[in-house]
Write an enzyme that holds these catalytic residues in place. Structure first.
Site, short mmCIF file in Angstrom:
data_model
loop_
_atom_site.label_atom_id
_atom_site.label_comp_id
_atom_site.label_asym_id
_atom_site.label_seq_id
_atom_site.Cartn_x
_atom_site.Cartn_y
_atom_site.Cartn_z
N ASP A 141 -11.13 2.21 4.04
CA ASP A 141 -11.41 0.76 3.94
C ASP A 141 -12.90 0.52 3.75
OD1 ASP A 141 -9.28 -1.07 4.04
OD2 ASP A 141 -8.97 -0.74 6.19
N LYS A 200 0.84 -1.21 0.00
CA LYS A 200 0.00 0.00 0.00
C LYS A 200 0.88 1.26 0.00
CE LYS A 200 -3.76 -2.49 2.24
NZ LYS A 200 -4.44 -2.87 3.47
N GLN A 203 -4.62 -1.99 9.70
CA GLN A 203 -4.48 -3.31 9.06
C GLN A 203 -5.02 -4.41 9.98
OE1 GLN A 203 -3.50 -3.65 5.88
NE2 GLN A 203 -3.81 -5.85 5.95
N1 GUN Z 1 -6.60 -7.30 6.14
C1 GUN Z 1 -6.92 -8.03 5.05
N2 GUN Z 1 -7.55 -7.26 4.13
C2 GUN Z 1 -7.64 -6.03 4.67
C3 GUN Z 1 -8.18 -4.79 4.20
O1 GUN Z 1 -8.74 -4.68 3.12
N3 GUN Z 1 -8.06 -3.74 5.06
C4 GUN Z 1 -7.49 -3.84 6.27
N4 GUN Z 1 -7.43 -2.74 7.03
N5 GUN Z 1 -6.97 -4.96 6.73
C5 GUN Z 1 -7.05 -6.05 5.92
#
Ligand code: GUN
Length: 286
Positions: free
Chosen positions: A119, A52, A96
């Protein structure tokens, strides 16, 4: 059969985002700034957050990663989220997941200011999404919609079967396909005669987390097959020691499908671009 190429489509969208970042400056808006909070040292989470960060850099966004030890308390994490909520320099925040067991994910997600919740996990965004109102869409379903639109896949009146009912993929995906005028069936671990449902699908979206779960005999001739699965399976022949496997038995399904995604190179890159689009919109909509 045509491959729905997530690498190619995401590249095109990333170029568009990069151009828009330049244009934002011209109209007096700020450079989008994404913050990510990473708690602990889960291998997959470290990889995702690094990706990211790299994506942000590539399109010209600012990014900040806050890393904390797995021993951090829930109260400490909530205080960090509140600091970012109140920091006007930051436009989007992701925490995350998964978080260490002693931290309540729901509580943390609900602390994020929904206007920075790129998100799309906050109940406010979930509610707006179900009503079809402007909001941050969860990145994976958002990316899949973008992929279907890029290839002009017809959705009106089509029967879409979503396999999996997670808050992150299955549930929002079903709502978005409904908005695209599909007739939607959501299958899950308690579904009876699941194969009969899948067999009737014009569009199959597999988000079940079981490697190669969807086999050729389960799908209809000409089905559109979207594979959300990314299970790490051990593979000593690779540098990392593992290989990514999708939820679809690709080789056999590819011979029957009209359109299909690969793993990797399908939904994964579209998810990453979904987050970038949300972060861009966080600034554009201010
Ligand atoms: N863990 C796995 N996929 C995601 C996601 O799309 N966002 C976040 N914050 N954590 C994750």
């Amino acid at each position: 059969m045509q491959i729905l190429n997530g690498n190619e489509v995401s590249k095109k969208l990333r170029e568009e985002i990069k151009n828009e970042v330049g244009m934002l400056k011209n109209v007096g808006k700020k450079t989008p700034h994404l913050a990510a909070i990473l708690v602990g040292s889960d291998g997959a989470s470290i990889t995702y957050v690094a990706a990211k960060e790299k994506d942000c850099k590539e399109v010209g966004f600012d990014s900040t990663v806050l890393r904390f030890d797995a021993t951090m308390t829930e109260a400490e994490l909530i205080a960090e989220v509140e600091k970012i909520n109140n920091n006007p320099a930051i436009d989007g925040l992701i925490v995350q997941l998964p978080l260490p067991k002693h931290i309540n994910e729901k509580k943390v997600t609900e602390t994020i200011d929904y206007r920075k919740d790129v998100d799309g996990f906050h109940p406010m965004n979930v509610g707006l999404m179900f009503k079809g109102l402007p909001c941050f869409l969860p990145a994976t379903p958002f990316g899949i919609i973008k992929l279907l639109e890029h290839y002009n896949i017809e959705t009106i009146g089509k029967h879409c079967v979503v396999i999996g009912r997670s808050d992150i993929v299955g549930k929002p995906m079903s709502a978005l396909m409904l908005q695209k005028n599909c007739t939607v069936t959501v299958c899950h671990s308690r579904t009876i005669n699941i194969e009969e449902h899948i067999k009737r699908a014009d569009i199959v979206i597999a988000a079940v987390g079981i490697p190669e779960y969807v086999k050729a005999h389960m799908i209809k001739d000409g089905a559109v097959v979207i594979d959300v699965g990314i299970t790490r399976v051990e593979d000593a022949s690779t540098k990392s020691g593992y290989r990514l496997k999708g939820d679809v038995a690709y080789e056999e399904c590819a011979t029957k499908a009209s359109y299909i995604t690969t793993v990797p190179g399908g939904v994964g890159p579209m998810t990453r671009v979904g987050l970038l689009l949300n972060t861009l919109n966080a600034v554009k909509n201010k």
